[in-house]
Design a protein around this motif. Structure first.
Motif, PDB file in Angstrom:
ATOM      1  N   GLY A 151     -24.150 121.869   4.368  1.00  0.00           N
ATOM      2  CA  GLY A 151     -24.458 120.706   3.545  1.00  0.00           C
ATOM      3  C   GLY A 151     -23.314 119.712   3.495  1.00  0.00           C
ATOM      4  O   GLY A 151     -23.523 118.494   3.542  1.00  0.00           O
ATOM      5  N   VAL A 152     -22.084 120.223   3.401  1.00  0.00           N
ATOM      6  CA  VAL A 152     -20.912 119.344   3.380  1.00  0.00           C
ATOM      7  C   VAL A 152     -20.748 118.642   4.726  1.00  0.00           C
ATOM      8  O   VAL A 152     -20.390 117.459   4.793  1.00  0.00           O
ATOM      9  N   GLY A 153     -21.033 119.360   5.804  1.00  0.00           N
ATOM     10  CA  GLY A 153     -20.887 118.770   7.133  1.00  0.00           C
ATOM     11  C   GLY A 153     -21.802 117.580   7.354  1.00  0.00           C
ATOM     12  O   GLY A 153     -21.433 116.617   8.032  1.00  0.00           O
ATOM     13  N   THR A 154     -23.001 117.605   6.779  1.00  0.00           N
ATOM     14  CA  THR A 154     -23.915 116.477   6.931  1.00  0.00           C
ATOM     15  C   THR A 154     -23.404 115.236   6.207  1.00  0.00           C
ATOM     16  O   THR A 154     -23.809 114.113   6.541  1.00  0.00           O
ATOM     17  N   CYS A 155     -22.518 115.416   5.230  1.00  0.00           N
ATOM     18  CA  CYS A 155     -21.965 114.256   4.511  1.00  0.00           C
ATOM     19  C   CYS A 155     -21.008 113.456   5.383  1.00  0.00           C
ATOM     20  O   CYS A 155     -20.739 112.281   5.083  1.00  0.00           O
ATOM     21  N   ASN A 156     -20.483 114.051   6.456  1.00  0.00           N
ATOM     22  CA  ASN A 156     -19.614 113.302   7.353  1.00  0.00           C
ATOM     23  C   ASN A 156     -20.357 112.141   8.008  1.00  0.00           C
ATOM     24  O   ASN A 156     -19.788 111.066   8.226  1.00  0.00           O
ATOM     25  N   LYS A 157     -21.627 112.353   8.305  1.00  0.00           N
ATOM     26  CA  LYS A 157     -22.450 111.269   8.851  1.00  0.00           C
ATOM     27  C   LYS A 157     -22.599 110.153   7.823  1.00  0.00           C
ATOM     28  O   LYS A 157     -22.555 108.963   8.172  1.00  0.00           O
ATOM     29  N   LEU A 158     -22.731 110.531   6.575  1.00  0.00           N
ATOM     30  CA  LEU A 158     -22.835 109.534   5.509  1.00  0.00           C
ATOM     31  C   LEU A 158     -21.549 108.729   5.386  1.00  0.00           C
ATOM     32  O   LEU A 158     -21.576 107.510   5.182  1.00  0.00           O
ATOM     33  N   LEU A 159     -20.420 109.389   5.525  1.00  0.00           N
ATOM     34  CA  LEU A 159     -19.139 108.681   5.451  1.00  0.00           C
ATOM     35  C   LEU A 159     -18.948 107.762   6.641  1.00  0.00           C
ATOM     36  O   LEU A 159     -18.377 106.670   6.521  1.00  0.00           O
ATOM     37  N   ASP A 160     -19.428 108.190   7.818  1.00  0.00           N
ATOM     38  CA  ASP A 160     -19.350 107.320   9.000  1.00  0.00           C
ATOM     39  C   ASP A 160     -20.145 106.051   8.793  1.00  0.00           C
ATOM     40  O   ASP A 160     -19.681 104.943   9.057  1.00  0.00           O
ATOM     41  N   GLU A 161     -21.361 106.219   8.254  1.00  0.00           N
ATOM     42  CA  GLU A 161     -22.208 105.055   8.012  1.00  0.00           C
ATOM     43  C   GLU A 161     -21.607 104.160   6.945  1.00  0.00           C
ATOM     44  O   GLU A 161     -21.653 102.944   7.025  1.00  0.00           O
ATOM     45  N   GLY A 162     -21.021 104.792   5.908  1.00  0.00           N
ATOM     46  CA  GLY A 162     -20.431 104.002   4.841  1.00  0.00           C
ATOM     47  C   GLY A 162     -19.255 103.185   5.334  1.00  0.00           C
ATOM     48  O   GLY A 162     -19.069 102.033   4.950  1.00  0.00           O
ATOM     49  N   SER A 163     -18.461 103.761   6.235  1.00  0.00           N
ATOM     50  CA  SER A 163     -17.320 103.046   6.764  1.00  0.00           C
ATOM     51  C   SER A 163     -17.774 101.865   7.610  1.00  0.00           C
ATOM     52  O   SER A 163     -17.194 100.781   7.575  1.00  0.00           O
ATOM     53  N   GLU A 164     -18.842 102.078   8.395  1.00  0.00           N
ATOM     54  CA  GLU A 164     -19.341 100.991   9.224  1.00  0.00           C
ATOM     55  C   GLU A 164     -19.878  99.860   8.362  1.00  0.00           C
ATOM     56  O   GLU A 164     -19.696  98.678   8.672  1.00  0.00           O
ATOM     57  N   GLU A 165     -20.578 100.200   7.264  1.00  0.00           N
ATOM     58  CA  GLU A 165     -21.106  99.166   6.386  1.00  0.00           C
ATOM     59  C   GLU A 165     -19.986  98.344   5.781  1.00  0.00           C
ATOM     60  O   GLU A 165     -20.078  97.123   5.660  1.00  0.00           O
ATOM     61  N   ARG A 166     -18.891  98.985   5.366  1.00  0.00           N
ATOM     62  CA  ARG A 166     -17.791  98.248   4.765  1.00  0.00           C
ATOM     63  C   ARG A 166     -17.132  97.320   5.787  1.00  0.00           C
ATOM     64  O   ARG A 166     -16.681  96.222   5.467  1.00  0.00           O
ATOM     65  N   LYS A 167     -17.100  97.759   7.042  1.00  0.00           N
ATOM     66  CA  LYS A 167     -16.527  96.899   8.069  1.00  0.00           C
ATOM     67  C   LYS A 167     -17.410  95.678   8.309  1.00  0.00           C
ATOM     68  O   LYS A 167     -16.951  94.558   8.488  1.00  0.00           O
ATOM     69  N   ILE A 168     -18.740  95.906   8.347  1.00  0.00           N
ATOM     70  CA  ILE A 168     -19.667  94.813   8.615  1.00  0.00           C
ATOM     71  C   ILE A 168     -19.572  93.746   7.533  1.00  0.00           C
ATOM     72  O   ILE A 168     -19.551  92.552   7.796  1.00  0.00           O
ATOM     73  N   PHE A 169     -19.538  94.173   6.281  1.00  0.00           N
ATOM     74  CA  PHE A 169     -19.533  93.230   5.180  1.00  0.00           C
ATOM     75  C   PHE A 169     -18.128  92.833   4.739  1.00  0.00           C
ATOM     76  O   PHE A 169     -17.966  92.173   3.725  1.00  0.00           O
ATOM     77  N   GLY A 170     -17.109  93.275   5.469  1.00  0.00           N
ATOM     78  CA  GLY A 170     -15.750  92.879   5.158  1.00  0.00           C
ATOM     79  C   GLY A 170     -15.267  93.412   3.823  1.00  0.00           C
ATOM     80  O   GLY A 170     -14.586  92.686   3.075  1.00  0.00           O
ATOM     81  N   MET A 171     -15.576  94.665   3.491  1.00  0.00           N
ATOM     82  CA  MET A 171     -15.249  95.230   2.197  1.00  0.00           C
ATOM     83  C   MET A 171     -14.051  96.188   2.247  1.00  0.00           C
ATOM     84  O   MET A 171     -13.782  96.890   1.298  1.00  0.00           O
ATOM     85  N   GLU A 172     -13.323  96.220   3.364  1.00  0.00           N
ATOM     86  CA  GLU A 172     -12.188  97.113   3.482  1.00  0.00           C
ATOM     87  C   GLU A 172     -11.137  96.803   2.420  1.00  0.00           C
ATOM     88  O   GLU A 172     -10.382  97.677   2.001  1.00  0.00           O
ATOM     89  N   GLN A 173     -11.076  95.531   1.990  1.00  0.00           N
ATOM     90  CA  GLN A 173     -10.058  95.164   1.018  1.00  0.00           C
ATOM     91  C   GLN A 173     -10.299  95.794  -0.344  1.00  0.00           C
ATOM     92  O   GLN A 173      -9.393  95.833  -1.174  1.00  0.00           O
ATOM     93  N   PHE A 174     -11.518  96.284  -0.601  1.00  0.00           N
ATOM     94  CA  PHE A 174     -11.829  96.862  -1.900  1.00  0.00           C
ATOM     95  C   PHE A 174     -11.562  98.350  -1.934  1.00  0.00           C
ATOM     96  O   PHE A 174     -11.832  99.001  -2.950  1.00  0.00           O
ATOM     97  N   ASN A 175     -11.075  98.920  -0.861  1.00  0.00           N
ATOM     98  CA  ASN A 175     -10.813 100.357  -0.846  1.00  0.00           C
ATOM     99  C   ASN A 175      -9.684 100.681  -1.814  1.00  0.00           C
ATOM    100  O   ASN A 175      -8.724  99.927  -1.922  1.00  0.00           O
TER     101      ASN A 175
END
Length: 265
Positions: free
Chosen positions: A240-264
């Motif tokens: 179950g924890v391993g499947t969350c890595n895919k979620l983190l990958d998608e979340g990172s890509e979304e932040r890059k697309i919308f330019g949200m890296e500065q809010f980390n």
């Protein structure tokens, strides 16, 4: 009235509605008159004892997985082979921590917390004696800390009040903290899977592993003598924890697309 009449009246009173008349004691009378607070002290003492018994009774009836420290520290470690299996199935959490995306401080903190989960679990299952109780607490606390880090890595919208409350409750009631933040993660995962079809296979696998893990976790507490149940729960939880890595990958890509890296954080 003589002694005989006193005895007769005493017997008569004792027969009425279960009334019991204690024999006269000049020493008891002298103690009460000299210490007027003896009666109230006795009442307070009895009340305190009854409260302690009530709390103890509630504690004994409470399921083990709802207590701050799991008292049945021998569950899953009945034999040497079970200990080996539990330690071996704790290692995947360390591997997951080493392979989790580390694209920002939040994901780095979560990855390190997964390594901590694997280390704490390995130490607990390889321990003996009184130290097991404290390592059990460290194991649950590390799991709760990882759930807090995961919800923080997935979303930056968590309120500061929730973060502070989680930090305060973490060493006191780690299971409650784990339940709250795991629930938040499940909701976030489901919402994101509805919007992104590419996440649905990972989310379906996550749901199956979560259900299986929950069943095994409760079964391990209800049937403590069943061998290797705890090791099976380790594997289901790791999946179950391993499947969350895919979620983190998608979340990172979304932040890059919308330019949200500065809010980390």
């Amino acid at each position: 009235m003589g002694p005989q009449s006193n005895s007769t009246s005493t017997n008569a009173l004792e027969g009425m509605h279960g009334l019991h008349v204690a024999p006269h004691s000049p020493f008891a009378l002298q103690e009460v008159t000299q210490r007027g607070d003896s009666f109230s002290t006795s009442i307070n003492s009895d009340f305190g004892c009854s409260q302690q018994l009530s709390v103890k009774r509630v504690w004994q009836q409470m399921p083990n997985y709802l207590r701050p420290i799991h008292c049945s520290c021998s569950h899953g470690d009945q034999t040497l082979m079970e200990r080996v299996a539990n330690v071996a199935t704790s290692l995947p959490f360390i591997a997951l921590g080493l392979t989790t995306p580390r694209k920002n401080p939040n994901t780095k903190l979560y990855a390190n917390s997964l390594i901590g989960v694997g280390v704490a679990s390995s130490l607990y299952h390889s321990s003996r004696g009184n130290v097991r109780r404290y390592l059990r607490w460290a194991d649950y606390t590390m799991i709760a800390a990882a759930s807090v880090c995961l919800s923080r890595a997935i979303s930056n919208e968590n309120s500061k009040i929730l973060t502070v409350a989680s930090a305060v409750m973490l060493p006191i009631q780690p299971m409650m903290v784990s339940a709250v933040h795991t629930g938040m993660m499940e909701v976030a995962f489901a919402k994101r899977a509805l919007k992104d079809p590419q996440l649905r296979p990972a989310h379906n696998l996550h749901k199956l592993s979560s259900i299986l893990g929950g069943v095994l976790f409760v079964a391990d507490d209800v049937f403590p003598q069943t061998p290797y149940l705890h090791a099976a729960w380790h594997l289901a939880a790791a999946l179950g924890v391993g499947t969350c890595n895919k979620l983190l990958d998608e979340g990172s890509e979304e932040r890059k697309i919308f330019g949200m890296e500065q809010f980390n954080w």
